[in-house]
Scaffold this motif. Structure first.
Motif, PDB file in Angstrom:
ATOM      1  N   ALA A 182     121.742  71.843  85.794  1.00 47.71           N
ATOM      2  CA  ALA A 182     122.190  72.971  85.077  1.00 47.71           C
ATOM      3  C   ALA A 182     123.545  72.665  84.256  1.00 47.71           C
ATOM      4  O   ALA A 182     124.495  71.841  84.756  1.00 47.71           O
ATOM      5  N   PRO A 183     123.539  72.951  83.189  1.00 44.28           N
ATOM      6  CA  PRO A 183     125.003  72.768  82.273  1.00 44.28           C
ATOM      7  C   PRO A 183     126.105  73.658  82.937  1.00 44.28           C
ATOM      8  O   PRO A 183     125.823  74.488  83.530  1.00 44.28           O
ATOM      9  N   PRO A 184     127.281  73.163  82.748  1.00 45.06           N
ATOM     10  CA  PRO A 184     128.467  73.773  83.526  1.00 45.06           C
ATOM     11  C   PRO A 184     128.739  75.279  83.063  1.00 45.06           C
ATOM     12  O   PRO A 184     128.578  75.303  81.671  1.00 45.06           O
ATOM     13  N   LYS A 185     129.298  76.085  83.956  1.00 41.92           N
ATOM     14  CA  LYS A 185     129.527  77.215  83.320  1.00 41.92           C
ATOM     15  C   LYS A 185     130.737  77.442  82.409  1.00 41.92           C
ATOM     16  O   LYS A 185     131.543  76.311  82.561  1.00 41.92           O
ATOM     17  N   ARG A 186     130.450  78.370  81.473  1.00 39.05           N
ATOM     18  CA  ARG A 186     131.553  78.447  80.493  1.00 39.05           C
ATOM     19  C   ARG A 186     132.947  79.216  81.138  1.00 39.05           C
ATOM     20  O   ARG A 186     132.606  79.751  82.119  1.00 39.05           O
ATOM     21  N   ASP A 187     133.955  78.782  80.708  1.00 39.56           N
ATOM     22  CA  ASP A 187     135.095  79.634  81.021  1.00 39.56           C
ATOM     23  C   ASP A 187     134.950  80.939  80.590  1.00 39.56           C
ATOM     24  O   ASP A 187     134.498  81.220  79.574  1.00 39.56           O
ATOM     25  N   TYR A 188     135.470  82.019  81.693  1.00 40.20           N
ATOM     26  CA  TYR A 188     135.240  83.392  81.358  1.00 40.20           C
ATOM     27  C   TYR A 188     136.080  83.907  80.327  1.00 40.20           C
ATOM     28  O   TYR A 188     135.562  84.689  79.502  1.00 40.20           O
ATOM     29  N   TYR A 189     137.244  83.414  80.131  1.00 40.41           N
ATOM     30  CA  TYR A 189     138.028  83.824  78.981  1.00 40.41           C
ATOM     31  C   TYR A 189     137.388  83.551  77.600  1.00 40.41           C
ATOM     32  O   TYR A 189     137.464  84.118  76.662  1.00 40.41           O
ATOM     33  N   GLU A 190     136.821  82.460  77.518  1.00 37.48           N
ATOM     34  CA  GLU A 190     136.321  81.620  76.515  1.00 37.48           C
ATOM     35  C   GLU A 190     134.930  82.658  76.072  1.00 37.48           C
ATOM     36  O   GLU A 190     134.600  82.780  74.980  1.00 37.48           O
ATOM     37  N   SER A 191     134.349  82.927  77.250  1.00 35.49           N
ATOM     38  CA  SER A 191     132.963  83.557  76.864  1.00 35.49           C
ATOM     39  C   SER A 191     133.306  85.022  76.082  1.00 35.49           C
ATOM     40  O   SER A 191     132.898  85.615  75.381  1.00 35.49           O
ATOM     41  N   LEU A 192     134.417  85.561  76.536  1.00 41.15           N
ATOM     42  CA  LEU A 192     134.911  86.778  75.935  1.00 41.15           C
ATOM     43  C   LEU A 192     135.632  86.572  74.739  1.00 41.15           C
ATOM     44  O   LEU A 192     135.987  87.618  74.042  1.00 41.15           O
ATOM     45  N   GLY A 193     136.231  85.389  74.418  1.00 44.37           N
ATOM     46  CA  GLY A 193     137.186  85.051  73.390  1.00 44.37           C
ATOM     47  C   GLY A 193     138.552  85.860  73.333  1.00 44.37           C
ATOM     48  O   GLY A 193     139.049  86.236  72.411  1.00 44.37           O
ATOM     49  N   VAL A 194     139.117  85.700  74.691  1.00 46.94           N
ATOM     50  CA  VAL A 194     140.249  86.465  74.720  1.00 46.94           C
ATOM     51  C   VAL A 194     141.027  85.334  75.629  1.00 46.94           C
ATOM     52  O   VAL A 194     140.544  84.368  76.267  1.00 46.94           O
ATOM     53  N   GLY A 195     142.473  85.297  75.417  1.00 42.18           N
ATOM     54  CA  GLY A 195     143.466  84.455  76.170  1.00 42.18           C
ATOM     55  C   GLY A 195     143.611  84.829  77.672  1.00 42.18           C
ATOM     56  O   GLY A 195     143.340  85.977  78.006  1.00 42.18           O
ATOM     57  N   LYS A 196     144.171  83.839  78.444  1.00 46.52           N
ATOM     58  CA  LYS A 196     144.658  84.313  79.815  1.00 46.52           C
ATOM     59  C   LYS A 196     145.596  85.203  80.052  1.00 46.52           C
ATOM     60  O   LYS A 196     145.495  85.716  81.277  1.00 46.52           O
ATOM     61  N   THR A 197     146.336  85.816  79.040  1.00 47.00           N
ATOM     62  CA  THR A 197     147.359  86.599  79.056  1.00 47.00           C
ATOM     63  C   THR A 197     146.832  87.917  78.631  1.00 47.00           C
ATOM     64  O   THR A 197     147.457  89.162  78.682  1.00 47.00           O
TER      65      THR A 197
END
Length: 368
Positions: free
Chosen positions: A2-17
């Protein structure tokens, strides 16, 4: 594989702050774009919708987001993707956009969980290290005492809204995209008021403040969040209340720096003190203590005071205090002092500076 899971912040298009409102807005927009009802026959859209729903369910939950920020996807072990999705949180966003996606009746949709309340509490370095209990003023909406929550002035009639038949929302269809929205005639209340209450203007609630006490455990760090379940805004139409989230802000200390459970402090001493040896007063969280500085102590030497640091969260002991010695060189001296220092330097020779002699020998070897 299985391909690696995408970063959740990247999935929603938001920053960590990103704030909770930023996360909700981002998910709302992506849900409109990728919901399967709008992309029938497209399996990639369904997978994209699952991805953003999973990301939203984790990042909108304070505790889950904290775990994810610390450990990434490993924070949830071997949990399947669908196990990470909080369908209640997802449905609260989608129900206003897609109507009956989750098969809820009109009455169930009107029952809404109260919104969360977020506050900041500033405390001192000592309070964060030793623990404290602080009063806070929590702004919240409460039932109007004048109309007792009816929204109507005394003697005024309250009737069922004829536009929505008392449901509080109206449905509409755009192709295969079913949606619902609050009734514009009654504002989503399902009622029509002849004369609004003069205090709450027909909203049934008024702004108020409630004093609460927040316990801050010893060892809490700057930016930590203390949550109180059910202490947020009240739910609507029988829904559960929201939560209260208090973000801790720790004021910097003029002397102490924190390093995990350890405390660092820099103590300036004079040249005669480190040559001859001395005792110096060291500030700690528990008051001043005397510390011996042996003769010949070098600038940069770090002494460790055991158990004088910060208590580890959970009661797993205390850290230490690290005392960094810095030799202070006078910048202005008199002629007599200069003469005495020159005589002392001549008297010292090279034998009393072994580190300097070793350095010069190594330097000399580089150029020979």
């Amino acid at each position: 594989m299985a391909p690696p899971k995408r970063d959740y912040y990247e999935s929603l298009g938001v920053g960590k702050t990103a704030t909770p409102d930023d996360i909700k807005q981002a998910y709302r927009q992506l849900a409109k774009q990728w919901h399967p009802d709008r992309n029938q026959g497209d399996p990639s859209a369904e997978e994209k919708f699952k991805e953003i729903s999973e990301a939203y369910s984790v990042l909108i939950d304070v505790e889950k987001r904290r775990r994810y920020d610390r450990m990434g996807h490993a924070a949830f072990g071997g949990a399947a993707d669908y196990e990470r999705i909080d369908f209640r949180a997802v449905s609260e966003i989608l129900e206003g956009l897609m109507g009956e996606v989750f098969g809820l009746s009109g009455a169930a949709r009107r029952a809404r969980q109260g919104t969360d309340i977020e506050l900041e509490l500033e405390i001192s370095f000592e309070e964060a290290a030793l623990g404290t209990e602080k009063p806070i003023q929590v702004p919240r909406l409460v039932t109007c005492g004048t109309c007792e929550g009816s929204g109507a002035a005394k003697g005024s009639k309250v009737e069922r809204c004829h536009a929505c038949n008392g449901v509080g929302e109206v449905k509409f269809q755009r192709g295969f995209f079913s949606a619902s929205r609050p009734c514009s005639s009654c504002g989503g209340t399902g009622k029509r008021i002849e004369t609004p209450c003069p205090t709450c203007k027909g909203k049934t609630v008024v702004a108020s403040h409630e004093e609460m006490s927040v316990k801050v455990p010893p060892g809490v760090e700057d930016g930590a969040i203390r949550s109180v379940r059910g202490a947020g805004e009240r739910g609507r139409h029988g829904g559960p209340p929201g939560d209260l989230h208090v973000r801790i802000r720790v004021r910097p200390h003029p002397l102490f720096k924190r390093d995990g459970a350890d405390i660092k402090v820099t103590i300036p001493v004079s040249f005669p003190q480190v040559v001859l040896g001395t005792q110096v007063d060291i500030p700690t969280l528990e008051g001043r203590v005397k510390m011996k500085v042996p003769p010949g102590t070098q600038s940069g030497k770090v002494f460790r005071l055991r158990g004088k640091g910060i208590e580890v969260l959970g009661g797993a002991g205390k850290g230490d205090q690290l005392v960094h010695i810095v030799v202070e060189v006078p910048s202005n001296i008199t002629k007599r002092q200069r003469k005495l220092i020159e005589e002392l330097a001549a008297e010292f020779g090279e034998d009393v500076h072994p580190q300097q002699k070793s350095f010069l020998d190594k330097l000399k070897g580089l150029f020979e």
